[in-house]
Design a protein around this motif. Structure first.
Motif, short mmCIF file in Angstrom:
data_model
loop_
_atom_site.label_atom_id
_atom_site.label_comp_id
_atom_site.label_asym_id
_atom_site.label_seq_id
_atom_site.Cartn_x
_atom_site.Cartn_y
_atom_site.Cartn_z
N GLY A 161 -7.57 -8.76 12.97
CA GLY A 161 -8.69 -9.53 13.49
C GLY A 161 -8.63 -11.02 13.24
O GLY A 161 -9.60 -11.73 13.53
N VAL A 162 -7.49 -11.53 12.74
CA VAL A 162 -7.37 -12.97 12.50
C VAL A 162 -6.04 -13.50 13.05
O VAL A 162 -5.07 -12.76 13.18
N PHE A 163 -6.04 -14.80 13.38
CA PHE A 163 -4.84 -15.49 13.81
C PHE A 163 -4.20 -16.22 12.63
O PHE A 163 -4.88 -16.58 11.66
N GLU A 164 -2.90 -16.46 12.74
CA GLU A 164 -2.21 -17.39 11.86
C GLU A 164 -2.12 -18.71 12.60
O GLU A 164 -1.61 -18.75 13.73
N VAL A 165 -2.61 -19.79 12.01
CA VAL A 165 -2.65 -21.10 12.67
C VAL A 165 -1.71 -22.06 11.93
O VAL A 165 -1.74 -22.14 10.69
N VAL A 166 -0.89 -22.77 12.69
CA VAL A 166 0.02 -23.77 12.14
C VAL A 166 -0.17 -25.08 12.91
O VAL A 166 -0.07 -25.09 14.14
N ILE A 209 0.77 -15.81 21.23
CA ILE A 209 0.77 -17.23 20.85
C ILE A 209 0.10 -18.10 21.91
O ILE A 209 0.29 -17.91 23.11
N ALA A 210 -0.70 -19.05 21.42
CA ALA A 210 -1.20 -20.17 22.23
C ALA A 210 -0.74 -21.42 21.49
O ALA A 210 -0.92 -21.53 20.27
N THR A 249 -1.73 -24.95 7.44
CA THR A 249 -1.75 -23.54 7.83
C THR A 249 -3.04 -22.90 7.36
O THR A 249 -3.57 -23.23 6.29
N PHE A 250 -3.57 -21.99 8.15
CA PHE A 250 -4.74 -21.23 7.74
C PHE A 250 -4.89 -20.01 8.66
O PHE A 250 -4.21 -19.90 9.68
N LYS A 251 -5.81 -19.10 8.29
CA LYS A 251 -6.11 -17.93 9.09
C LYS A 251 -7.57 -17.98 9.50
O LYS A 251 -8.42 -18.41 8.73
N THR A 252 -7.85 -17.53 10.73
CA THR A 252 -9.23 -17.49 11.20
C THR A 252 -9.33 -16.55 12.40
O THR A 252 -8.32 -16.26 13.05
N THR A 259 -1.23 -18.01 16.47
CA THR A 259 -0.33 -16.90 16.75
C THR A 259 -0.77 -15.60 16.11
O THR A 259 -1.52 -15.58 15.14
N ASN A 260 -0.27 -14.51 16.69
CA ASN A 260 -0.50 -13.17 16.17
C ASN A 260 0.82 -12.42 16.28
O ASN A 260 0.91 -11.36 16.89
N SER A 261 1.86 -13.01 15.69
CA SER A 261 3.19 -12.44 15.82
C SER A 261 4.04 -12.81 14.62
O SER A 261 3.86 -13.88 14.02
N ASP A 262 4.97 -11.93 14.30
CA ASP A 262 5.90 -12.19 13.20
C ASP A 262 7.11 -12.99 13.67
O ASP A 262 7.91 -13.45 12.87
N SER A 263 7.24 -13.15 14.99
CA SER A 263 8.39 -13.85 15.56
C SER A 263 7.90 -14.85 16.60
O SER A 263 7.10 -14.50 17.48
N VAL A 264 8.35 -16.10 16.47
CA VAL A 264 7.97 -17.16 17.42
C VAL A 264 9.22 -17.92 17.82
O VAL A 264 9.91 -18.48 16.96
N GLY A 265 9.53 -17.93 19.11
CA GLY A 265 10.72 -18.62 19.59
C GLY A 265 12.01 -18.04 19.03
O GLY A 265 13.03 -18.70 18.96
N GLY A 266 11.96 -16.74 18.66
CA GLY A 266 13.14 -16.09 18.09
C GLY A 266 13.25 -16.24 16.59
O GLY A 266 14.13 -15.65 15.98
N PHE A 267 12.37 -17.02 15.97
CA PHE A 267 12.38 -17.21 14.52
C PHE A 267 11.35 -16.29 13.87
O PHE A 267 10.19 -16.27 14.27
N LYS A 268 11.77 -15.58 12.83
CA LYS A 268 10.86 -14.67 12.16
C LYS A 268 10.18 -15.33 10.97
O LYS A 268 10.74 -16.22 10.34
N HIS A 269 8.97 -14.88 10.68
CA HIS A 269 8.22 -15.26 9.48
C HIS A 269 7.84 -16.74 9.43
O HIS A 269 7.57 -17.26 8.34
N ILE A 270 7.80 -17.45 10.56
CA ILE A 270 7.42 -18.86 10.54
C ILE A 270 5.98 -19.01 10.04
O ILE A 270 5.66 -19.91 9.27
N ALA A 271 5.11 -18.11 10.48
CA ALA A 271 3.70 -18.20 10.09
C ALA A 271 3.42 -17.43 8.79
O ALA A 271 2.26 -17.24 8.42
#
Length: 349
Positions: free
Chosen positions: A215-220, A133-134, A251-254, A194-206
């Motif tokens: 090869g792509v990020f999930e962007v929020v 995550i960034a 939200t988008f992927k790139t 992000t490139n993770s299923d968990s962010v800050g302990g929360f799953k599936h946010i993205a």
């Protein structure tokens, strides 16, 4: 094997398990060099300098420790890059949760020695790197501003408490985001790549369709709230894992994007301070690093168990804390709008 470990992460859990972990490594046929990290960026520097001399690099600590090792590996020449084993020991361990790495440290050590390399995407961030995550904006500094001693005692609650302290200074940023052939401009309260299923302990946010090697990020991106009820709407969307249907959330992927702001803003990379920047270029380095995972696990069973754990956590603990934050945010916004009405007679509907 080079074993790098952070003695302070997650209540210093490794202190009582170090002997057994080393025993697992030695019994598995490895000659082990153990190195307790001494300071910030120590793991990164050691990895860059020494990786080519070992067969694998193993680290234990929080996501920040893993970030240092991965960053160090990315700075190596390709011929010197080695598979990385990870034994989670931090307060949140988002990336470990995404990879279904065992939470029991001894079992995670066995997963390392019995595991196979999984080629994982890595994010390039200007001249730096991140694993999962960034982010910029609201509360992103909480993870690295919260003292380790407090995190060790309070866990997730420590982040919530530290976040509440930042409510009086919460603000949005005028930004322009470019990706593919599109451009988005406006004021944003928060953004994460992000490139993770968990962010800050929360799953599936993205979203649930998150893959670590596609090869792509999930962007929020969360837009500036226009009225008090927007905050509650945003919080509800996060809790319900339904970001796509909220007009204040984009939200988008790139695989590549550029983010520009009028002024320098702070970024966080994998929960650590990522510097202040006016312009950043973020590129997905597809399958750039190999992480050792135990593919023999029953992942379907683990996923069901983790989803149940997530629901229980939200019901019993996290939901109440987030609603408290939402109430405080609403009070802050109502106060600001009241002041605005008194000063110029204008309010937003």
């Amino acid at each position: 094997m080079l074993f790098l470990f952070n003695m302070r992460s997650g209540k210093g859990m490794i202190r009582n398990r170090l002997g057994e972990i080393l025993d697992i490594f030695v019994k598995s046929g490895f000659e082990v060099t153990a190195h307790p990290t001494q300071c910030y960026k120590d793991a990164e520097q050691i990895t860059t300098k020494e990786a080519g001399r070992y067969d694998i690099i193993v680290c234990s600590g929080g996501d920040g420790t893993l970030d240092e090792v991965v960053t160090g590996m990315m700075r190596c020449e390709e011929k010197d890059r080695r598979p990385i084993g990870y034994i989670p020991a931090g307060s949140t361990n988002d990336f470990g949760n995404t990879l279904k790495i065992n939470k029991k440290m001894e079992d995670a050590a066995w997963d390392v020695v019995q595991g196979t390399p999984f080629a994982c995407d890595i994010g390039a961030f200007n001249n730096d790197f991140f694993v999962y995550i960034a982010a910029f904006g609201a509360f992103t500094d909480v993870s690295y501003e919260t003292k380790q001693e407090v995190k060790n005692v309070l866990g997730h609650l420590a982040y919530m408490i530290e976040g509440m302290k930042r409510l009086p200074t919460l603000k949005s940023y005028q930004m322009t985001i470019r990706y593919e052939d599109r451009e988005i401009s406006g004021k944003f309260l928060y953004g994460m790549i992000t490139n993770s299923d968990s962010v800050g302990g929360f799953k599936h946010i993205a979203g649930k369709d998150v893959k670590l090697n596609d090869g792509v990020f999930e962007v929020v991106l969360i837009k500036e709230p226009r009225k008090p009820m927007d905050i509650q709407s945003i919080i509800t969307s996060i809790l319900m894992r339904d970001l796509e249907h909220n007009e204040r959330i984009i939200t988008f992927k790139t695989n590549t994007l550029t983010v520009e702001s009028e002024n320098e803003i702070q970024w966080t990379l994998d929960g650590e301070f990522g510097g202040k920047h006016k312009k950043v270029e973020i590129i997905n380095k597809k399958e750039a690093v190999q992480i050792l995972v135990n593919e023999g696990k029953n992942l379907e069973k683990l996923e069901k168990r983790n989803e149940m754990d997530d629901r229980n956590e939200i019901t019993k603990e996290i939901e109440g804390e987030i609603v408290t934050i939402a109430d405080l945010l609403n009070a802050k916004l109502e106060s600001e709008y009241a002041e605005k009405e008194n000063s110029d007679g204008i309010s937003e509907n």
